[in-house]
Write a protein that holds these residues in place. Structure first.
Motif, short mmCIF file in Angstrom:
data_model
loop_
_atom_site.label_atom_id
_atom_site.label_comp_id
_atom_site.label_asym_id
_atom_site.label_seq_id
_atom_site.Cartn_x
_atom_site.Cartn_y
_atom_site.Cartn_z
N THR A 249 0.85 -1.20 0.00
CA THR A 249 0.00 0.00 0.00
C THR A 249 0.88 1.25 0.00
O THR A 249 2.07 1.19 0.33
N SER A 250 0.28 2.37 -0.36
CA SER A 250 0.99 3.66 -0.36
C SER A 250 0.10 4.72 0.28
O SER A 250 -1.10 4.81 -0.03
N ARG A 251 0.71 5.52 1.15
CA ARG A 251 -0.06 6.60 1.77
C ARG A 251 -0.08 7.84 0.89
O ARG A 251 -0.94 8.70 1.02
N THR A 252 0.92 7.93 -0.01
CA THR A 252 0.97 9.04 -0.95
C THR A 252 1.18 8.49 -2.35
O THR A 252 2.12 7.72 -2.58
N LYS A 253 0.32 8.87 -3.29
CA LYS A 253 0.43 8.39 -4.67
C LYS A 253 0.65 9.58 -5.58
O LYS A 253 -0.04 10.60 -5.48
N ASP A 309 -1.94 12.49 -4.63
CA ASP A 309 -3.09 12.09 -3.81
C ASP A 309 -2.57 11.49 -2.51
O ASP A 309 -1.65 10.67 -2.52
N LYS A 335 4.20 6.29 -12.10
CA LYS A 335 3.39 6.26 -10.88
C LYS A 335 4.32 6.00 -9.71
O LYS A 335 5.08 5.02 -9.72
N GLY A 337 4.82 5.65 -5.45
CA GLY A 337 4.13 5.38 -4.19
C GLY A 337 5.06 5.62 -3.01
O GLY A 337 6.21 5.19 -3.02
N SER A 339 5.23 5.76 1.49
CA SER A 339 4.56 5.40 2.75
C SER A 339 5.35 5.90 3.94
O SER A 339 5.65 5.17 4.87
N THR A 346 8.24 3.36 -4.31
CA THR A 346 8.02 2.52 -5.49
C THR A 346 7.85 3.41 -6.71
O THR A 346 7.25 4.49 -6.63
N LYS A 350 2.65 4.40 -15.37
CA LYS A 350 1.32 4.90 -15.02
C LYS A 350 0.26 3.83 -15.23
O LYS A 350 -0.67 3.70 -14.44
#
Length: 367
Positions: A249-253, A309, A335, A337, A339, A346, A350
């Motif tokens: 998961t990523s907290r910021t994308k 985001d 893209k 990512g 955290s 990462t 895209k």
């Protein structure tokens, strides 16, 4: 042995061979290129006991035979000869006479019997890819192969095949690069190819749809690329369980243009060199990334427009590791990512999952 060959054909062949030749060895023959003339062809071979390469070029063979000539000296002579053809005459005492145009050289060779045989790849699995696909997969991962011998297995790239997918993975403790492609090979198989081998294979590959065959045995692998054959030892050991290191998961994308990111990092990196090192500080806020660098030479700042985001964050990176990843994305938009400031970043395309790069951050000091 008495032969005549086209100079350009010979120049290309010996230039590729010379890179494989052993530079430090107790076996003099390994510092040379083995030449084998027969019928209407000349076979050339170089080997350093871990990596070997052979190729064949057309030749007018007046007398068949074999000889080993110093790779560096012979390559230099071939490159600088003035004629369109090269005549090579090696007598029974291994004295080689090389003539081209008005130039004539006489050099001392080594008996062919002293050149060790290349290993044979037996009971191997045949994996076929197009030249352009294999070239892309190696190019996008080999930069992350470990240079240190702290863990020798990581001085190569993992080739992992399962369910019709091939993953090529490289790690060096600070970053990871993974490239994925669908292939026709359906079996489960994995092996680790040395980075040096992959760098040589990369030089031979072209951006074409021509097939390239890899024959993977238990201890060796063979690549068949056009009229070249590359044979290499495989690395042994336990490769990193890389799947466990990839954040889920990523907290910021972030979505941004790769060229904008490369140019911005290059600009703030102007204050960094081999002697003066400092991390690149990245501050991510609404729709922009600000980059900062401070060294004894001065301060630099820059910024990139991006679609962001999630959480705003501040994170630091080694400029070289960050640039290596960005330059090897090979796509217009990427893209990213994040955290948190201490978790790996990462980087991927895209759209799709053809590649994935991880870059570990650098702990930032408070100003």
């Amino acid at each position: 042995m008495k032969i005549t060959v086209n100079r350009s054909d010979m120049t290309e062949a010996v230039s590729n061979m010379q890179r494989v030749v052993s530079s430090k060895t107790s076996v003099p023959a390994l510092e040379g290129i083995l030449l084998k003339a027969d019928e209407d062809k000349l076979e050339l071979c170089a080997y350093d006991l871990e990596l070997g390469m052979t190729t064949t070029i057309s030749a007018k063979v007046n007398e068949p035979g074999r000889a080993v000539l110093s790779a560096k000296l012979f390559t230099d002579i071939v490159r600088k000869t003035p004629g369109d053809t090269i005549s090579l005459d090696v007598d029974e005492k291994n004295i080689a006479t090389i003539e081209s145009g008005v130039s004539r050289f006489t050099i001392v060779g080594i008996p062919a019997e002293e050149f060790p045989e290349l290993p044979k790849v037996e009971d191997g699995e045949d994996i076929r890819l197009t030249s352009s696909v294999l070239k892309s997969m190696i190019r996008q991962t080999v930069f992350a192969v470990a240079e240190s011998d702290a863990k020798p297995i990581h001085q190569g790239s993992l080739f992992s095949m399962d369910g019709g997918l091939l993953d090529v993975v490289a790690v060096d403790g600070y970053r990871l690069a993974k490239r994925t492609e669908a292939i026709e090979f359906k079996n489960k198989l994995s092996f680790v190819v040395p980075g040096k081998t992959l760098s040589e294979v990369l030089r031979l590959l072209k951006d074409t749809e021509d097939p390239v065959d890899m024959y993977a045995g238990k201890r060796h692998i063979m690549f068949k690329i056009d009229n070249y054959i590359v044979i290499s030892s495989l690395l042994e050991g336990d490769f990193l369980n890389y799947k466990a290191t990839i954040p889920t998961t990523s907290r910021t994308k972030v979505i941004m243009r790769s060229r904008d990111a490369i140019e911005s990092v290059e600009r703030v990196s102007l204050l960094i060199n081999d002697r003066i090192k400092s991390p690149i500080r990245c501050v991510l806020s609404k729709n922009e990334i600000k980059l900062f660098c401070t060294t004894s030479m001065g301060r630099a700042s820059d910024q990139i427009s991006a679609q962001i985001d999630g959480e705003e964050t501040e994170i630091g990176f080694n400029n070289r590791y960050l640039l290596d990843a960005l330059r090897n994305t090979e796509c217009d938009e990427i893209k990213v990512g994040l955290s948190g400031p201490l978790n790996p970043m990462t980087i991927g395309p895209k759209e799709g999952e053809s590649f994935l790069f991880l870059v570990l951050p650098v702990r930032l000091k408070n100003d």
